[in-house]
Design a protein around this motif. Structure first.
Motif, PDB file in Angstrom:
ATOM      1  N   ARG A 128       0.839  -1.194   0.000  1.00  0.00           N
ATOM      2  CA  ARG A 128       0.000   0.000   0.000  1.00  0.00           C
ATOM      3  C   ARG A 128       0.880   1.253   0.000  1.00  0.00           C
ATOM      4  NH1 ARG A 128      -5.175  -1.006   2.014  1.00  0.00           N
ATOM      5  NH2 ARG A 128      -5.619   1.155   1.392  1.00  0.00           N
ATOM      6  N   SER A 129       0.275   2.395  -0.136  1.00  0.00           N
ATOM      7  CA  SER A 129       1.026   3.641  -0.192  1.00  0.00           C
ATOM      8  C   SER A 129       1.721   3.923   1.138  1.00  0.00           C
ATOM      9  CB  SER A 129       0.085   4.802  -0.528  1.00  0.00           C
ATOM     10  OG  SER A 129      -0.809   5.039   0.551  1.00  0.00           O
ATOM     11  N   ASP A 130       2.772   4.743   1.070  1.00  0.00           N
ATOM     12  CA  ASP A 130       3.482   5.130   2.285  1.00  0.00           C
ATOM     13  C   ASP A 130       2.543   5.789   3.288  1.00  0.00           C
ATOM     14  OD1 ASP A 130       5.858   4.127   1.385  1.00  0.00           O
ATOM     15  OD2 ASP A 130       6.662   6.054   0.700  1.00  0.00           O
ATOM     16  N   ARG A 131       1.604   6.543   2.796  1.00  0.00           N
ATOM     17  CA  ARG A 131       0.653   7.236   3.672  1.00  0.00           C
ATOM     18  C   ARG A 131      -0.188   6.248   4.465  1.00  0.00           C
ATOM     19  NH1 ARG A 131      -3.808  11.762   1.662  1.00  0.00           N
ATOM     20  NH2 ARG A 131      -4.670  12.220   3.742  1.00  0.00           N
ATOM     21  N   VAL A 132      -0.676   5.220   3.794  1.00  0.00           N
ATOM     22  CA  VAL A 132      -1.492   4.212   4.471  1.00  0.00           C
ATOM     23  C   VAL A 132      -0.652   3.442   5.490  1.00  0.00           C
ATOM     24  CG1 VAL A 132      -2.777   2.059   4.142  1.00  0.00           C
ATOM     25  CG2 VAL A 132      -3.138   3.981   2.577  1.00  0.00           C
ATOM     26  N   VAL A 133       0.540   3.030   5.074  1.00  0.00           N
ATOM     27  CA  VAL A 133       1.411   2.272   5.977  1.00  0.00           C
ATOM     28  C   VAL A 133       1.781   3.106   7.199  1.00  0.00           C
ATOM     29  CG1 VAL A 133       3.698   1.225   6.196  1.00  0.00           C
ATOM     30  CG2 VAL A 133       2.299   0.766   4.167  1.00  0.00           C
ATOM     31  N   THR A 134       2.120   4.372   6.979  1.00  0.00           N
ATOM     32  CA  THR A 134       2.479   5.247   8.096  1.00  0.00           C
ATOM     33  C   THR A 134       1.305   5.415   9.057  1.00  0.00           C
ATOM     34  OG1 THR A 134       4.068   6.460   6.731  1.00  0.00           O
ATOM     35  CG2 THR A 134       3.262   7.559   8.711  1.00  0.00           C
ATOM     36  N   ALA A 135       0.113   5.547   8.522  1.00  0.00           N
ATOM     37  CA  ALA A 135      -1.071   5.694   9.370  1.00  0.00           C
ATOM     38  C   ALA A 135      -1.294   4.462  10.231  1.00  0.00           C
ATOM     39  CB  ALA A 135      -2.292   5.974   8.506  1.00  0.00           C
ATOM     40  N   TRP A 136      -1.129   3.290   9.640  1.00  0.00           N
ATOM     41  CA  TRP A 136      -1.299   2.052  10.413  1.00  0.00           C
ATOM     42  C   TRP A 136      -0.218   1.914  11.469  1.00  0.00           C
ATOM     43  CZ3 TRP A 136      -4.601  -2.095  10.911  1.00  0.00           C
ATOM     44  CH2 TRP A 136      -5.747  -2.058  10.114  1.00  0.00           C
TER      45      TRP A 136
END
Length: 372
Positions: A128-136
């Motif tokens: 997934r995108s860096d944004r999604v991974v960072t959020a998780w």
């Protein structure tokens, strides 16, 4: 590429044997796995320091490496055009079954069940995108810190003395019954393992992408060593000597930070080695290549040595604590380094890995290759 893969094998070997370095204190305690649940007693300066050397650090290292492995499997599926997560969920289900059997038959604090649950979640996040991974990662990390904080406050507020430890059952069947009867108590650690696993699985995948295991990752490894060993170790040492109330902070927050430093340090050492691998490196690589088998069977060996249905050394040598415990750990480590090296002369995978690979491929009509 070969050097990177070899470094990963060495790291897995260090993580597996280091995990035993934590578990051996449980096996050798006459109260067995019940002892950590009492949060009582003063083990003394020497034992506290020896426990500090391993507690949580190699669990964190192993968790990071699971994330690396998950990323490598995702890459493999992408190269072959195989749907993801697809069959990987069956792989995770097998790991869950393996962990459940290990918990029931061998050891109360098995980590494989937690890794299986975590991998089912992270499998949908890899790629997934860096944004999604960072959020998780941020969400799971916040949850972990909150849970550890609440547990620490509860332990600090508990009356002095806590719950006294009781004798662990002598018979193997009695131990199995105890695990079944206290399933929720013994599996409560999953509350911490799953959010910790989400963070470290995803972090391991990111570190792989950043080249931490390659020559170009030297600067990154330097930063990880500075944070993990320069900052994490002193803080971890403080919490280790601050009493049992700080156990959660010690194990689930600071130890994983130290694990990052260990990952960088061992990788840098592996990169710096020249020539043919020596006996220690071959032994660690052998354990790393047969990690599942060594993890399970080293706990079986410790059970045979320590419990009443085996040699009963936990009770017999209780007066020699803590001195005999590192000796027992070292003996088991040498044994499995030798056994894994001998096994790999004839087989490509460890014994449990072979059975596991067969079970993984069987539903899809393929046969596992056993290379001799």
């Amino acid at each position: 590429m070969d050097r990177r893969i070899d470094a990963l094998d060495v790291l897995r070997g260090v993580a597996i044997l280091g995990t035993l370095g934590t578990n051996i204190w449980i096996f050798t305690d006459p109260a067995g796995p019940l002892a950590p649940l009492s949060f009582t007693g003063d083990p003394g300066v020497v034992e506290t320091f020896l426990r500090f050397l391993s507690n949580g650090k190699f669990l964190g290292l192993l968790t990071l490496l699971f994330g690396v492995g998950l990323e490598l499997q995702y890459r493999s599926a992408a190269r072959r055009g195989v749907p993801w997560p697809g069959r990987y969920l069956w792989r995770a289900a097998l790991l869950l079954a393996e962990g459940a059997l290990h918990f029931l038959l061998v050891f109360e604090f098995d980590v494989l069940m937690g890794y299986a649950v975590t991998s089912m979640i992270v499998a949908y996040l890899i790629g997934r995108s860096d944004r999604v991974v960072t959020a998780w990662m941020a969400g799971a990390g916040t949850l972990l810190v909150a849970l550890v904080g609440l547990a620490t406050l509860a332990l600090l507020a508990a009356p002095p003395g806590g719950t006294a430890a009781v004798a662990y059952p002598e018979g193997w069947l009695d131990q199995v019954r105890l695990r079944l009867g206290n399933l929720l108590v013994f599996r409560a650690e999953l509350i911490f393992i799953v959010p910790l696993g989400i963070v470290l699985f995803l972090l391991g995948a990111r570190l792989l992408r950043a080249g931490v295991f390659e020559e170009r990752g030297a600067r990154l490894r330097g930063r990880l060593m500075a944070a993990g060993l320069g900052l994490g170790v002193p803080l971890n040492l403080v919490t280790s000597f601050s009493g049992p109330a700080w156990f959660m902070v010690d194990r689930y927050l600071l130890a994983p930070l130290v694990a990052l430093g260990l990952l960088a340090l061992v990788t840098s050492i592996a990169h710096g080695m020249k020539g043919a691998p020596g006996v220690v490196r071959r032994g660690l690589s052998g354990v790393g290549r047969t990690a599942l088998s060594c993890y399970v069977f080293q706990n079986v060996a410790a059970s045979v040595l320590c419990y009443g249905w085996g040699l009963g050394l936990a009770t017999r040598f209780d007066g020699l604590r803590p001195w005999w415990v590192p000796v027992a750990w070292g003996g088991i480590c040498v044994l499995f380094m030798a056994l894994s090296s001998l096994w790999l002369r004839r087989f490509e995978r460890g014994p449990l890995e072979l059975a596991w690979q067969w079970a993984y491929q069987a539903p899809f009509g393929t046969r596992a290759a056993v290379k001799r």
